[in-house]
Design a protein around this motif. Structure first.
Motif, PDB file in Angstrom:
ATOM      1  N   ILE A 122     -48.516   4.106   4.292  1.00  0.00           N
ATOM      2  CA  ILE A 122     -48.574   4.178   5.748  1.00  0.00           C
ATOM      3  C   ILE A 122     -47.277   3.617   6.333  1.00  0.00           C
ATOM      4  N   HIS A 123     -46.661   4.400   7.222  1.00  0.00           N
ATOM      5  CA  HIS A 123     -45.442   3.956   7.904  1.00  0.00           C
ATOM      6  C   HIS A 123     -45.532   4.346   9.370  1.00  0.00           C
ATOM      7  N   ILE A 124     -45.238   3.402  10.250  1.00  0.00           N
ATOM      8  CA  ILE A 124     -45.185   3.656  11.686  1.00  0.00           C
ATOM      9  C   ILE A 124     -43.722   3.681  12.118  1.00  0.00           C
ATOM     10  N   VAL A 125     -43.296   4.794  12.707  1.00  0.00           N
ATOM     11  CA  VAL A 125     -41.919   4.930  13.175  1.00  0.00           C
ATOM     12  C   VAL A 125     -41.832   4.424  14.616  1.00  0.00           C
ATOM     13  N   VAL A 126     -40.933   3.495  14.850  1.00  0.00           N
ATOM     14  CA  VAL A 126     -40.747   2.950  16.190  1.00  0.00           C
ATOM     15  C   VAL A 126     -39.633   3.706  16.888  1.00  0.00           C
ATOM     16  N   VAL A 169     -44.909  -3.284  -0.654  1.00  0.00           N
ATOM     17  CA  VAL A 169     -44.425  -3.489   0.712  1.00  0.00           C
ATOM     18  C   VAL A 169     -42.951  -3.125   0.755  1.00  0.00           C
ATOM     19  N   GLU A 170     -42.575  -2.320   1.752  1.00  0.00           N
ATOM     20  CA  GLU A 170     -41.185  -1.890   1.955  1.00  0.00           C
ATOM     21  C   GLU A 170     -40.760  -2.444   3.306  1.00  0.00           C
ATOM     22  N   THR A 171     -39.930  -3.480   3.310  1.00  0.00           N
ATOM     23  CA  THR A 171     -39.713  -4.181   4.568  1.00  0.00           C
ATOM     24  C   THR A 171     -38.438  -5.009   4.575  1.00  0.00           C
ATOM     25  N   ARG A 172     -37.963  -5.292   5.773  1.00  0.00           N
ATOM     26  CA  ARG A 172     -37.017  -6.374   5.994  1.00  0.00           C
ATOM     27  C   ARG A 172     -37.834  -7.659   6.043  1.00  0.00           C
ATOM     28  N   ARG A 177     -33.749  -1.967   4.454  1.00  0.00           N
ATOM     29  CA  ARG A 177     -33.129  -2.150   5.764  1.00  0.00           C
ATOM     30  C   ARG A 177     -33.813  -1.276   6.820  1.00  0.00           C
ATOM     31  N   LEU A 178     -35.066  -0.917   6.557  1.00  0.00           N
ATOM     32  CA  LEU A 178     -35.825  -0.170   7.558  1.00  0.00           C
ATOM     33  C   LEU A 178     -36.048  -1.041   8.789  1.00  0.00           C
ATOM     34  N   PHE A 179     -35.681  -0.523   9.953  1.00  0.00           N
ATOM     35  CA  PHE A 179     -35.880  -1.284  11.176  1.00  0.00           C
ATOM     36  C   PHE A 179     -37.295  -1.068  11.695  1.00  0.00           C
ATOM     37  N   GLY A 180     -37.887  -2.120  12.189  1.00  0.00           N
ATOM     38  CA  GLY A 180     -39.232  -2.053  12.717  1.00  0.00           C
ATOM     39  C   GLY A 180     -39.247  -2.322  14.212  1.00  0.00           C
ATOM     40  N   ILE A 181     -40.226  -3.110  14.648  1.00  0.00           N
ATOM     41  CA  ILE A 181     -40.353  -3.439  16.060  1.00  0.00           C
ATOM     42  C   ILE A 181     -39.301  -4.489  16.423  1.00  0.00           C
ATOM     43  N   PRO A 182     -38.486  -4.249  17.438  1.00  0.00           N
ATOM     44  CA  PRO A 182     -37.453  -5.225  17.816  1.00  0.00           C
ATOM     45  C   PRO A 182     -38.066  -6.560  18.226  1.00  0.00           C
ATOM     46  N   ASP A 183     -37.346  -7.644  17.933  1.00  0.00           N
ATOM     47  CA  ASP A 183     -37.828  -8.980  18.281  1.00  0.00           C
ATOM     48  C   ASP A 183     -38.120  -9.117  19.766  1.00  0.00           C
ATOM     49  N   ARG A 184     -37.305  -8.447  20.604  1.00  0.00           N
ATOM     50  CA  ARG A 184     -37.495  -8.597  22.049  1.00  0.00           C
ATOM     51  C   ARG A 184     -38.864  -8.065  22.474  1.00  0.00           C
ATOM     52  N   ASP A 185     -39.304  -6.969  21.828  1.00  0.00           N
ATOM     53  CA  ASP A 185     -40.612  -6.409  22.161  1.00  0.00           C
ATOM     54  C   ASP A 185     -41.737  -7.311  21.672  1.00  0.00           C
ATOM     55  N   ILE A 232     -46.386 -23.716   6.338  1.00  0.00           N
ATOM     56  CA  ILE A 232     -46.341 -23.844   4.874  1.00  0.00           C
ATOM     57  C   ILE A 232     -45.297 -22.918   4.262  1.00  0.00           C
ATOM     58  N   PHE A 233     -44.710 -22.024   5.093  1.00  0.00           N
ATOM     59  CA  PHE A 233     -43.654 -21.136   4.604  1.00  0.00           C
ATOM     60  C   PHE A 233     -42.376 -21.379   5.404  1.00  0.00           C
ATOM     61  N   PRO A 234     -41.860 -22.618   5.475  1.00  0.00           N
ATOM     62  CA  PRO A 234     -40.750 -22.903   6.377  1.00  0.00           C
ATOM     63  C   PRO A 234     -39.491 -22.123   6.063  1.00  0.00           C
ATOM     64  N   THR A 235     -39.156 -21.962   4.781  1.00  0.00           N
ATOM     65  CA  THR A 235     -37.903 -21.273   4.458  1.00  0.00           C
ATOM     66  C   THR A 235     -37.953 -19.817   4.872  1.00  0.00           C
ATOM     67  N   LEU A 236     -39.106 -19.182   4.667  1.00  0.00           N
ATOM     68  CA  LEU A 236     -39.246 -17.793   5.066  1.00  0.00           C
ATOM     69  C   LEU A 236     -39.034 -17.627   6.560  1.00  0.00           C
ATOM     70  N   LEU A 237     -39.509 -18.568   7.335  1.00  0.00           N
ATOM     71  CA  LEU A 237     -39.434 -18.428   8.782  1.00  0.00           C
ATOM     72  C   LEU A 237     -38.041 -18.727   9.326  1.00  0.00           C
ATOM     73  N   GLU A 238     -37.191 -19.359   8.526  1.00  0.00           N
ATOM     74  CA  GLU A 238     -35.847 -19.678   8.993  1.00  0.00           C
ATOM     75  C   GLU A 238     -34.921 -18.479   8.939  1.00  0.00           C
ATOM     76  N   PHE A 239     -35.256 -17.492   8.097  1.00  0.00           N
ATOM     77  CA  PHE A 239     -34.361 -16.361   7.899  1.00  0.00           C
ATOM     78  C   PHE A 239     -34.804 -15.171   8.726  1.00  0.00           C
ATOM     79  N   GLY A 240     -33.840 -14.445   9.278  1.00  0.00           N
ATOM     80  CA  GLY A 240     -34.163 -13.276  10.087  1.00  0.00           C
ATOM     81  C   GLY A 240     -33.500 -12.027   9.576  1.00  0.00           C
ATOM     82  N   SER A 241     -33.134 -11.989   8.298  1.00  0.00           N
ATOM     83  CA  SER A 241     -32.411 -10.836   7.768  1.00  0.00           C
ATOM     84  C   SER A 241     -33.160 -10.245   6.584  1.00  0.00           C
ATOM     85  N   VAL A 242     -32.693  -9.097   6.150  1.00  0.00           N
ATOM     86  CA  VAL A 242     -33.288  -8.446   4.987  1.00  0.00           C
ATOM     87  C   VAL A 242     -33.085  -9.318   3.757  1.00  0.00           C
TER      88      VAL A 242
END
Length: 449
Positions: free
Chosen positions: A248-252, A311-314, A342-350, A372-382
């Motif tokens: 399943i893939h949703i195109v934005v 899962v195929e994701t940034r 590097r599939l782009f999803g929903i923009p952060d602003r939205d 409990i996942f602090p390192t994951l939340l610090e990164f915003g890149s692929v």
């Protein structure tokens, strides 16, 4: 046996003609013809090759565009009694009767694989009746065509329709006239809003790229479904009770009006409710982002019987809550495959705008609920080697181990080159950590480029 200029044996020319034909099948016919100038032994090889590939679309650069005269001359010189594969890509300066004559020619040679790209022609182009009554076709791909005729394709197993106009009778006609059809692919076709495949017991695979019209899918005998839908095109799975695998893939569409994220959450939850018993599932980053919003709002998730999850994701903070809940609600999961893309999803602003409207502070919400996942939340890149985010991979894998109890195999696909410098040091530490994680959790961990 031919020899080269210096007297050594020409190994390629000494190969059986069947192998030479196979080699020529990978290039367009206009280039295969040029091999006739190599030597006397090559003079007639191309004209006995059971593969024809003509591209009449515009060619950039110094190469001349293929014309109808070129194709007619080629066909007059062609000697193979059998055509296994025929590909034809159109341009606007080709007459209808010429196209029909070429199709009739390959059908008379019992063509098995036929590909017609009619992008340069009007959709109401009329094909000869023989096309719709072919008993030799096993694989057919046709683009930009009005698919409204009754067909009799007794041997057809794979059908792809691209940007075709369909009416209410198109799919029923195809299914009734294709008794052994196994795979159907619909690429942005225009037509009925209800896709009923229930009368075909042979059809096992459906690949569908939806336009923005609402669509219902009734396919109780399908084993595989790949569904790609736009964010503002509602899709409903009515009956997919035999599914064993789904993607399943949703195109934005960032150029459409503002995203209706409430609508997307409702649609995705309804899709997932129909996929609870599927053993192999693939979700892209957009789906995980939508599930994150569902999780942050406290909306219940379905429980899955999935055994292999891809899962195929940034790997951004906006996919983590959804992914974590998905893992927790998959108690039978044995294998997780994570492709960092590097599939782009929903923009952060939205996402931020929506969370503000729901009285949820984005930064506080991510951290308070998933501290409990602090390192994951610090990164915003692929999750990519060249971004130097080895810490991100380590934290991701630790998160997986915490949330999946029966996991046997974890496969992580990376977009990376050989690590250098500080990345190389991180990579060595990562490998050591992976060995420890693998031993402590009895899980096989595989890194793939």
């Amino acid at each position: 046996m031919d020899s080269s200029v210096d007297g050594t044996v020409d190994i390629i020319s000494s190969m059986p003609q069947e192998i030479l034909h196979h080699i020529l099948s990978f290039i367009p016919t206009q280039f295969a013809i040029r091999t006739s100038a190599l030597s006397r032994g090559w003079r007639h090889i191309w004209c006995h090759t059971p593969f024809l590939d003509f591209d009449c679309s515009y060619i950039h650069g110094h190469r001349r565009q293929l014309t109808a005269r070129d194709i007619n001359q080629t066909i007059r010189s062609y000697r193979s009694p059998k055509v296994t594969s025929f590909h034809l890509s159109m341009s606007r300066n080709i007459r209808e009767h010429e196209i029909n004559s070429w199709i009739e020619f390959v059908l008379s040679r019992n063509v098995e694989k036929l590909s017609l790209v009619l992008d340069g022609l009007p959709n109401d182009h009329v094909l000869e009746k023989i096309f719709f009554l072919s008993s030799s076709l096993t694989q057919l791909c046709i683009r930009n065509f009005d698919m409204i005729a009754v067909v009799s394709w007794k041997s057809l197993r794979n059908l792809t329709l691209g940007e075709c106009n369909l009416n209410d009778e198109s799919i029923p006609n195809i299914l009734s006239g294709s008794p052994v059809l196994e795979t159907l692919e619909l690429d942005y076709c225009r037509g009925p809003q209800r896709l009923d495949l229930s009368k075909s017991r042979s059809l096992r695979r459906l690949v569908i790229y939806l336009r923005k019209e609402p669509t219902e899918i009734v396919a109780p005998h399908l084993h595989y479904l790949s569904l790609e839908s736009f964010n503002d095109g509602p899709c409903t799975l009515v009956d997919v009770s035999s599914l064993a695998e789904a993607r399943i893939h949703i195109v934005v569409d960032n150029y459409s009006p503002p995203l209706n994220l409430n609508f997307l959450q409702t649609m995705v939850l309804k899709l997932l409710a129909k996929l609870q018993n599927v053993k192999r599932l693939t979700f892209t980053g957009t789906v995980l982002q939508i599930l994150s919003l569902v999780e942050l709002r406290g909306v219940p998730f379905p429980t899955f019987k999935v055994e292999t999850l891809t899962v195929e994701t940034r790997f951004t903070r906006s996919v983590i809550p959804g992914l974590a809940r998905l893992l927790q609600n998959s108690p039978e999961l044995e294998k997780l495959i994570a492709h960092a893309t590097r599939l782009f999803g929903i923009p952060d602003r939205d996402l931020d705008r929506y969370m503000d409207s729901e009285s949820l502070n984005p930064d506080e919400c991510w951290r308070s609920k998933y501290e409990i996942f602090p390192t994951l939340l610090e990164f915003g890149s692929v999750m990519s080697c060249k971004d130097g985010t080895w810490k991100l991979m380590a934290s991701f894998m630790e998160m997986v181990m915490r949330n999946v109890k029966r996991l046997e195999t974890l496969v992580v696909g990376l977009e990376c080159n050989k690590p250098k410098g500080s990345d190389a040091r991180w990579f060595e530490e990562l490998l050591q950590m992976l060995q420890s994680l693998s031993n402590n959790n009895n899980v096989s961990i595989v890194l793939k480029r």
